[in-house]
Design a protein around this motif. Structure first.
Motif, PDB file in Angstrom:
ATOM      1  N   UNK A  47       0.826  -1.216   0.000  1.00 24.38           N
ATOM      2  CA  UNK A  47       0.000   0.000   0.000  1.00 24.38           C
ATOM      3  C   UNK A  47       0.852   1.253   0.000  1.00 24.38           C
ATOM      4  N   UNK A  48       2.015   1.175   0.621  1.00 31.12           N
ATOM      5  CA  UNK A  48       2.840   2.371   0.693  1.00 31.12           C
ATOM      6  C   UNK A  48       3.873   2.396  -0.428  1.00 31.12           C
ATOM      7  N   UNK A  49       3.809   1.425  -1.325  1.00 25.41           N
ATOM      8  CA  UNK A  49       4.794   1.374  -2.392  1.00 25.41           C
ATOM      9  C   UNK A  49       4.342   2.285  -3.523  1.00 25.41           C
ATOM     10  N   UNK A  50       4.708   3.559  -3.420  1.00 17.45           N
ATOM     11  CA  UNK A  50       4.230   4.561  -4.368  1.00 17.45           C
ATOM     12  C   UNK A  50       5.125   4.569  -5.597  1.00 17.45           C
ATOM     13  N   UNK A  51       5.050   3.531  -6.368  1.00 15.45           N
ATOM     14  CA  UNK A  51       5.916   3.461  -7.525  1.00 15.45           C
ATOM     15  C   UNK A  51       5.074   3.323  -8.779  1.00 15.45           C
ATOM     16  N   UNK A  52       4.922   4.404  -9.540  1.00 18.04           N
ATOM     17  CA  UNK A  52       4.070   4.333 -10.724  1.00 18.04           C
ATOM     18  C   UNK A  52       4.565   3.333 -11.760  1.00 18.04           C
ATOM     19  N   UNK A  59       1.533  -5.479  -8.433  1.00 18.80           N
ATOM     20  CA  UNK A  59       1.404  -5.541  -6.977  1.00 18.80           C
ATOM     21  C   UNK A  59       0.602  -6.784  -6.585  1.00 18.80           C
ATOM     22  N   UNK A 292       5.267   0.573  10.111  1.00 17.78           N
ATOM     23  CA  UNK A 292       4.902   1.469   9.014  1.00 17.78           C
ATOM     24  C   UNK A 292       4.813   0.736   7.688  1.00 17.78           C
TER      25      UNK A 292
ATOM     26  N   UNK B   8       9.584   7.089  -5.463  1.00 17.81           N
ATOM     27  CA  UNK B   8       8.291   7.680  -5.165  1.00 17.81           C
ATOM     28  C   UNK B   8       7.964   7.433  -3.729  1.00 17.81           C
ATOM     29  N   UNK B   9       8.166   6.213  -3.348  1.00 18.49           N
ATOM     30  CA  UNK B   9       7.914   5.822  -1.982  1.00 18.49           C
ATOM     31  C   UNK B   9       8.779   6.668  -1.071  1.00 18.49           C
ATOM     32  N   UNK B  12       7.628  10.045  -0.497  1.00 19.91           N
ATOM     33  CA  UNK B  12       6.470  10.101   0.359  1.00 19.91           C
ATOM     34  C   UNK B  12       6.871   9.854   1.782  1.00 19.91           C
ATOM     35  N   UNK B 468       0.300   7.227   7.824  1.00 20.62           N
ATOM     36  CA  UNK B 468       0.473   7.271   6.378  1.00 20.62           C
ATOM     37  C   UNK B 468      -0.002   6.006   5.657  1.00 20.62           C
ATOM     38  N   UNK B 472      -2.741   5.803   2.675  1.00 24.88           N
ATOM     39  CA  UNK B 472      -2.471   5.341   1.328  1.00 24.88           C
ATOM     40  C   UNK B 472      -3.361   4.144   0.983  1.00 24.88           C
ATOM     41  N   UNK B 476      -5.508   4.603  -2.336  1.00 20.98           N
ATOM     42  CA  UNK B 476      -5.182   3.794  -3.507  1.00 20.98           C
ATOM     43  C   UNK B 476      -5.911   2.452  -3.537  1.00 20.98           C
ATOM     44  N   UNK B 486      -0.568  14.421  -0.878  1.00 23.48           N
ATOM     45  CA  UNK B 486       0.669  13.641  -0.873  1.00 23.48           C
ATOM     46  C   UNK B 486       1.654  14.345  -1.799  1.00 23.48           C
ATOM     47  N   UNK B 488       4.617  13.550  -5.158  1.00 25.44           N
ATOM     48  CA  UNK B 488       5.245  12.604  -6.080  1.00 25.44           C
ATOM     49  C   UNK B 488       6.698  12.991  -6.289  1.00 25.44           C
TER      50      UNK B 488
END
Lengths: 331, 592
Positions: A47-52, A59, A292, B8-9, B12, B468, B472, B476, B486, B488
């Motif tokens: 969920x926290x893996x903000x990688x477009x 995922x 986290x 990206x992570x 954030x 956080x 998220x 998402x 947030x 990017x």
């Protein structure tokens, strides 16, 4: 009477065995509770893996590999299956065996906690005793105030203050870390280097624990010196020193010693804030990171160790209690 | 390549944990500067620039006033450079590293086929040159001869093949999948768990020094995004298909052809490197490098006492002042490749109307917020593109703070002020539930401004703070939110499909706001299939204007990154697209 001693030893052995066996179902219960409580928190490691560059399908595939797409009870069985084979799984975050991750960090925490624990015992017990014998004296008031400060001061603030004073202004101690970077000391030099780096975090941890232990000793001592047998001892004409340190202190220490057992998990759990401020490579910040990142295997590993230590600590407390106070019988 | 890593992570997390925990780790920049940099000619093949003589207009330098004031602690280690870092996770492998900190390690130890220059253009590295086929789908790389791994073996095409095939392994669970999944034959290789498909069809070793990659479709971003990862030695890392665990067992023993040799890792403390005397670009001048773990709370103290020589600091006036006061520290700062935003759920009626979105943009004093928070080291963001990207354009609506215009737009949209001062439409009061995260100064500064500004428009704002990961998940995985904020951190390539493509509007996808704009979809697709950079630039600028008008996000802020660099370090080059590791082999230590 050797016979009595043997009998007592035999009873003790049985008692310990029984308690140890009782721990097994308790630990299983704890593990189930823990696992499901951890699952209650929303989200998982992805969920926290903000990688477009990582699409939803990718995922999903990774979730599948880690069984995260299964219901919680199935995941629990996968986990138990591993544990029964002695495998606590791989940390999601570190991609390394949980046992290895814990082993890497926990001993650093233990070292720091143990030293500050020993220091706080050495400091707080004498002060507690003196405060009790000179109740309402200036000494007593002074340390009552110190204790209050120690309990109330936030460790991150105190830590930063110490860094400002001792590292930046006086240049006496390093700002952070556990060893001088880039230098590989061995033997005594290494020990000295670690002690040098440990000084500031140790002061922070010691101050906060001295306060509690000191107040605890003081009140326990106050209770004891009002007992009749202390009056008797004084009436016998014993010197005050002997009365206090031989007769009173021993009895006053009984409740204090037993709380040491309760401290056992604390020696391994790591001090999250202090360790973070001083970049001490302990388990505390790792726990926070695991929370986290929803790193379930790592969280299970750490928490189970702490649960086990808590149970062992209780057992040790009970045993010490029986040892120092013959009136207590173990059943 | 830099920031290709799922940074990206990191951003954030930076935003959440480090940045915001007390001292931010990225922040603002000079106000006039983006325009200048957008027009700057590409700095082709630019060598290392001494920080004190930086030619780049993007990177601002504040020079040390008294270099001789160097603390004894730093003088006592003439051969050793100490670079501060956030604790890496110990995944020291080019195809597994998933934080910038782990990537620093792999960048020191490994070399990739390509690198990138200051402007984000691909440049030769292990590959001396490359050809792209007529149809734009096949990339052929010609490797430089004579590059050796530190084991002594030569780096050849089979090592490149091995590295990229490893990413396609059926059991691969790292973050690089996207760099191989568009190759011909990926699905066949990846989905074959029994080892029946021994080779990935799209990768062909032509001879020892030539290798080609064939994609299923044109992917304009491939060159900059997919071919920068460090090449692993096949002899050293080889594993049987499926048994990728073997690679993970070597996380802490990385071995490559890079400028530095990995010596020691003390988890949570430091990583030690030694110069590779046979480095193919020339032996590094600095003998030892130590990456030491530091934290945002004490990094200034580490720098000023000489505990570390180089570290990233939060670009805030108080930090800069303290570093300046120390005298011996050079400070550089530049706009980071990132932006902060608020996302609104465009599936909800109230956010469907473009006029409402524009009204909220006009009705928020973003400049006031930036001034209050970044104090000169940040700027207002108006479009989903970074200031340093070659695709950036300034020719867009700036949405200056204009409550009158905002009110007018809201009136037009049918949200009428009631007697209680709040706006209503069809009996529904205009209330915005704003989900945000705890422990962030950024958020703490933003909340009162948003409540006040939008309150004046007749909109009630209800902030909800949460941890956080929870935020998220709601945004998402569940898409269950009205408004969130947030940031990017972007890749070098400006392709926005990972965030704004309609295909990303699924649970778990990153188009969480549900922006479904056909024009945008068309432009994104065009941009991805166009290999001529000038034409691509035009396409993306069109797209940026569209996004700036249609507002899938409320764009908030650009921030600066800043580094403190001891004056004993000469020749270190750091720019938004180039990590300190890129030219470290040319840097040296002096006694000022």
């Amino acid at each position: 009477m050797p016979g009595t001693i043997t009998k007592r030893g035999e009873m003790m052995r049985q008692y310990i065995t029984r308690r140890l066996i009782q721990m097994i179902p308790i630990l299983i219960g704890i593990s189930i509770l823990l696992f499901f409580i951890l699952q209650l928190a929303p989200g998982d490691i992805f969920s926290t893996m903000m990688n477009p560059h990582m699409t939803a399908e990718m995922k999903e595939e990774l979730r599948h590999q880690l069984h995260l797409d299964q219901p919680a009870y199935i995941q629990y069985f996968y986990w138990v299956q591993g544990v029964l084979k002695g495998d606590f799984g791989d940390s999601f975050y570190f991609k390394q065996p949980v046992t290895r991750v814990i082993n890497t960090y926990i001993w650093n925490s233990f070292l720091l906690s143990l030293v500050s624990f020993i220091l706080s015992v050495i400091i707080s017990i004498p002060i507690g005793v003196i405060s009790a014998t000179r109740q309402y004296s200036r000494f007593d008031y002074f340390f009552t105030v110190v204790a209050l400060i120690g309990i109330s001061i936030p460790s991150f603030y105190f830590g930063l203050l110490l860094i400002k004073w001792f590292s930046v202004d006086l240049k006496l101690f390093p700002v952070s870390g556990m060893m001088t970077p880039g230098v590989n000391f061995v033997g005594m030099e290494k020990a000295a280097d670690i002690l040098y780096h440990m000084a500031l975090p140790c002061i922070v941890l010691t101050l906060s624990s001295v306060a509690g232990l000191m107040r605890y000793t003081r009140s326990s001592m106050l209770e004891v010196i009002r007992q009749d047998y202390i009056k008797t001892a004084r009436a016998k004409g014993l010197r005050e020193r002997v009365v206090i340190y031989k007769h009173a202190l021993r009895n006053a220490m009984i409740p204090v010693i037993t709380i040491f057992g309760m401290w056992l998990p604390g020696l391994f759990s790591g001090a999250i804030i202090t360790e973070s401020i001083f970049n001490w490579p302990g388990i505390g910040p790792i726990e926070l990171l695991a929370v986290n990142n929803r790193d379930y295997p790592l969280l299970m590993g750490i928490n189970l160790i702490l649960a086990l230590l808590t149970l062992l600590g209780n057992l040790i407390a009970d045993i010490t209690y029986a040892l120092v106070d013959p009136r207590i019988r173990l059943k | 390549m830099k920031k290709k890593v799922p940074v990206f992570l990191v951003l954030l997390l930076t935003a959440v944990l480090i940045l915001t925990s007390c001292s931010s780790s990225t922040s603002g920049s000079d106000q006039n500067q983006p325009q200048q940099q957008a027009q700057q000619p590409p700095a082709q093949g630019s060598g290392p620039v001494d920080v004190s003589k930086s030619e780049s207009s993007v990177v601002k330098l504040i020079e040390a006033s008294n270099p001789a004031n160097l603390p004894a602690a730093a003088k006592n280690r003439p051969d050793t450079l100490i670079v501060g870092t956030t604790a890496p996770s110990g995944k020291f492998n080019p195809i597994y590293a998933d934080s910038v900190y782990d990537s620093y390690v792999t960048e020191l130890v490994f070399d990739g086929l390509l690198m990138n220059d200051e402007k984000g253009n691909p440049t030769p590295n292990v590959a001396e040159s490359w050809d792209i086929s007529e149809d734009g789908k096949t990339y052929t790389f010609h490797l430089k001869k004579g590059i050796k791994f530190t084991s002594g073996q030569e780096l050849t095409a089979k090592d490149v093949e091995f590295t990229y095939t490893a990413i396609a392994d059926p059991n691969y669970d790292g973050p690089r999948m996207d760099s191989v999944m568009d190759l011909v034959g990926y699905d066949e290789y990846h989905n074959d768990k029994d080892g029946k498909v021994p080779k990935l069809e799209g990768i062909k070793v032509i001879d020892d020094y030539t290798i080609s990659f064939t994609l299923k479709d044109v992917k304009a971003s491939a060159l900059i995004s997919d071919f920068g990862y460090g090449i692993m030695s096949k002899d050293y890392y080889n594993f049987e298909k499926g048994n990728i665990q073997k690679l993970k067992d070597l996380f802490l023993k990385p071995m490559g052809s890079g400028a530095y040799v990995f010596k020691d890792y003390k988890a949570g403390q430091e990583i030690d490197f030694e110069a590779n005397p046979n480095y193919w670009k020339g032996a590094p001048k600095i003998k030892n490098i130590v990456m030491k773990v530091t934290n945002a709370d004490t990094v200034i103290q580490e720098l000023t006492t000489g505990g570390v020589d180089v570290d990233i600091v939060a670009a805030r006036p108080e930090n800069i002042k303290m570093l300046q006061d120390a005298g011996f520290i050079n400070i550089i700062h530049y706009p980071s490749n990132s932006y902060g935003y608020m996302g609104w759920n465009m599936r909800l009626d109230k956010f469907k109307d473009k006029r409402v979105r524009q009204a909220l943009m006009y009705g928020l004093n973003r400049q006031g917020f930036i001034d209050a928070y970044y104090k000169g080291y940040g700027q207002v963001c108006n479009a989903p593109v970074s200031l340093v990207s070659w695709a950036y354009t300034d020719d867009i609506n700036k949405y200056p703070y204009d409550p009158d215009k905002a009110n007018q737009l809201l009136d037009e949209a049918g949200w009428v002020k009631g007697s209680d001062g709040f706006r209503y439409k069809d009996g529904e009061k205009f209330v915005i539930h704003w989900m945000t995260y705890t422990g962030s100064k950024y958020v703490d500064t933003l909340i009162p401004i948003v409540k006040d500004n939008w309150g004046k428009l007749g909109i009630e704002v209800v902030p909800e703070l949460m941890e956080f990961s929870t935020l998220s998940t709601k945004v998402y995985d569940e898409q269950n939110f009205e408004l969130y904020n947030m940031a990017w951190s972007l890749s070098i390539d400006p392709d926005p499909s990972g965030i704004f493509a309609i295909s990303q509007d699924v649970k778990g996808g990153f188009n969480s706001v549900g922006w479904r704009n056909d024009e945008s979809e068309k432009l994104i697709e065009q941009g991805l299939r166009e290999t001529d950079q000038q034409k691509r630039k035009e396409i993306y600028q069109q797209w940026i204007k569209l996004a700036n008008d249609d507002l899938p996000y409320l764009f908030l802020s650009y921030s600066d990154d800043a580094y403190g660099i001891s004056s004993r370090v000469k020749g270190l080059k750091i720019t938004p697209y180039e990590d300190w590791t890129y030219y470290i082999y040319q840097a040296e230590l002096v006694n000022p």
